[in-house]
Design a protein around this motif. Structure first.
Motif, PDB file in Angstrom:
ATOM      1  N   VAL A  88       2.221  -1.186  -0.242  1.00 46.22           N
ATOM      2  CA  VAL A  88       1.622  -1.706   0.991  1.00 46.22           C
ATOM      3  C   VAL A  88       0.198  -2.148   0.691  1.00 46.22           C
ATOM      4  O   VAL A  88      -0.632  -1.341   0.267  1.00 46.22           O
ATOM      5  N   TYR A  89      -0.068  -3.432   0.885  1.00 41.52           N
ATOM      6  CA  TYR A  89      -1.410  -3.984   0.713  1.00 41.52           C
ATOM      7  C   TYR A  89      -1.850  -4.558   2.050  1.00 41.52           C
ATOM      8  O   TYR A  89      -1.214  -5.468   2.580  1.00 41.52           O
ATOM      9  N   PHE A  90      -2.927  -4.032   2.579  1.00 45.43           N
ATOM     10  CA  PHE A  90      -3.469  -4.477   3.855  1.00 45.43           C
ATOM     11  C   PHE A  90      -2.392  -4.533   4.944  1.00 45.43           C
ATOM     12  O   PHE A  90      -2.278  -5.494   5.689  1.00 45.43           O
ATOM     13  N   GLY A  91      -1.570  -3.496   4.999  1.00 42.24           N
ATOM     14  CA  GLY A  91      -0.601  -3.349   6.065  1.00 42.24           C
ATOM     15  C   GLY A  91       0.679  -4.124   5.906  1.00 42.24           C
ATOM     16  O   GLY A  91       1.513  -4.127   6.811  1.00 42.24           O
ATOM     17  N   SER A  92       0.881  -4.763   4.755  1.00 45.73           N
ATOM     18  CA  SER A  92       2.126  -5.515   4.567  1.00 45.73           C
ATOM     19  C   SER A  92       2.515  -5.511   3.093  1.00 45.73           C
ATOM     20  O   SER A  92       2.013  -4.717   2.312  1.00 45.73           O
ATOM     21  N   MET A  93       3.413  -6.403   2.727  1.00 39.45           N
ATOM     22  CA  MET A  93       3.915  -6.470   1.361  1.00 39.45           C
ATOM     23  C   MET A  93       2.858  -6.997   0.402  1.00 39.45           C
ATOM     24  O   MET A  93       1.865  -7.613   0.805  1.00 39.45           O
ATOM     25  N   SER A  94       3.090  -6.789  -0.879  1.00 37.96           N
ATOM     26  CA  SER A  94       2.200  -7.324  -1.912  1.00 37.96           C
ATOM     27  C   SER A  94       2.376  -8.834  -2.038  1.00 37.96           C
ATOM     28  O   SER A  94       3.387  -9.402  -1.614  1.00 37.96           O
ATOM     29  N   SER A  95       1.403  -9.481  -2.652  1.00 36.12           N
ATOM     30  CA  SER A  95       1.509 -10.932  -2.861  1.00 36.12           C
ATOM     31  C   SER A  95       2.657 -11.258  -3.808  1.00 36.12           C
ATOM     32  O   SER A  95       3.311 -12.298  -3.678  1.00 36.12           O
ATOM     33  N   GLN A  96       2.935 -10.365  -4.746  1.00 34.51           N
ATOM     34  CA  GLN A  96       4.070 -10.572  -5.652  1.00 34.51           C
ATOM     35  C   GLN A  96       5.390 -10.571  -4.876  1.00 34.51           C
ATOM     36  O   GLN A  96       6.284 -11.373  -5.153  1.00 34.51           O
ATOM     37  N   GLY A 126      -0.576   4.075   0.556  1.00 34.56           N
ATOM     38  CA  GLY A 126      -1.596   5.020   0.131  1.00 34.56           C
ATOM     39  C   GLY A 126      -1.794   6.168   1.097  1.00 34.56           C
ATOM     40  O   GLY A 126      -2.418   7.166   0.763  1.00 34.56           O
ATOM     41  N   ALA A 127      -1.287   6.037   2.310  1.00 34.63           N
ATOM     42  CA  ALA A 127      -1.334   7.096   3.312  1.00 34.63           C
ATOM     43  C   ALA A 127       0.071   7.317   3.845  1.00 34.63           C
ATOM     44  O   ALA A 127       0.932   6.441   3.744  1.00 34.63           O
ATOM     45  N   ARG A 128       0.326   8.480   4.421  1.00 34.53           N
ATOM     46  CA  ARG A 128       1.659   8.756   4.955  1.00 34.53           C
ATOM     47  C   ARG A 128       2.050   7.701   5.984  1.00 34.53           C
ATOM     48  O   ARG A 128       3.183   7.230   6.008  1.00 34.53           O
ATOM     49  N   SER A 129       1.116   7.328   6.856  1.00 35.90           N
ATOM     50  CA  SER A 129       1.360   6.255   7.825  1.00 35.90           C
ATOM     51  C   SER A 129       0.414   5.108   7.491  1.00 35.90           C
ATOM     52  O   SER A 129      -0.536   4.827   8.213  1.00 35.90           O
ATOM     53  N   GLY A 130       0.675   4.463   6.382  1.00 36.41           N
ATOM     54  CA  GLY A 130      -0.237   3.434   5.876  1.00 36.41           C
ATOM     55  C   GLY A 130       0.298   2.023   5.949  1.00 36.41           C
ATOM     56  O   GLY A 130      -0.075   1.178   5.148  1.00 36.41           O
ATOM     57  N   GLY A 131       1.213   1.761   6.885  1.00 41.10           N
ATOM     58  CA  GLY A 131       1.746   0.409   7.033  1.00 41.10           C
ATOM     59  C   GLY A 131       3.116   0.210   6.431  1.00 41.10           C
ATOM     60  O   GLY A 131       3.609  -0.920   6.360  1.00 41.10           O
TER      61      GLY A 131
END
Length: 198
Positions: A88-96, A126-131
């Motif tokens: 999870v990057y910034f609340g969504s999927m990675s750019s890859q 990175g968090a339990r509820s991280g997006g």
């Protein structure tokens, strides 16, 4: 019958890989003879889609990058399931992950080659509820556009997909809840794929 797992993390062999490996191992336990393949995008250069239109005429892309290696794997008639794992990057999927899903448009344009394949999604935050749930739903939307059959992680929780916590104080290996969702997802994809594609 084959199930392919795509790890969409830029970090090779880390938490997203571990979650997907756990998931695929559980899938193998469901069905004797099931073949699973784990592919890490960290090893590959995959550009975003250019919307050039070449793949509207042929199962090829105008870009010369590593996505070409995935075309025969994902267009294989024996493919029964696809599991996508993303950090999870910034609340969504990675750019890859986004680049991979966008480039998969060629399978839709060439006869919906992913239609009726069973799709499952893993998100590692990175968090339990991280997006995680938002990232999972974003990937599921791309699967639905391919006319895939999208599943939850199945019983006992049966939510959107597998959700793991990469920053667990004792490491992802101790995220018992998250790992159970990964195992349940692998079993669910394999169980449904075996009913549809045997």
């Amino acid at each position: 019958m084959k199930i392919v797992g795509i790890s969409c993390s830029p970090r090779k062999g880390k938490t997203t890989f571990y979650a997907l490996k756990t998931c695929l191992q559980a899938a193998e336990e469901v069905l004797a003879g099931l073949k699973t393949t784990l592919i890490e995008l960290s090893d590959m250069k995959i550009n975003g889609c250019l919307a050039c239109g070449k793949c509207m005429k042929v199962l090829e892309c105008s870009q010369e990058d590593d996505f070409a290696k995935l075309i025969p794997i994902l267009s294989d008639p024996e493919l029964a399931g696809l599991i996508v794992a993303t950090p999870v990057y910034f609340g969504s999927m990675s750019s890859q992950c986004k680049a991979f899903l966008d480039r998969c448009v060629m399978f839709r344009r060439n006869g919906f080659l992913l239609r009726d394949k069973v799709g499952g999604v893993i998100a590692v935050g990175g968090a339990r509820s991280g997006g995680q749930e938002l990232a999972i739903q974003a990937v599921q939307m791309a699967m639905l556009v391919q006319d895939m059959i999208v599943v939850s992680e199945g019983k006992p929780t049966a939510h959107f997909g597998a959700t793991l916590w990469s920053s667990h104080p004792d490491g992802i290996e101790k995220d018992s809840f998250g790992l159970e969702t990964a195992r349940s997802l692998g079993k669910r994809v394999a169980e449904l794929a075996s009913k549809i594609h045997r």
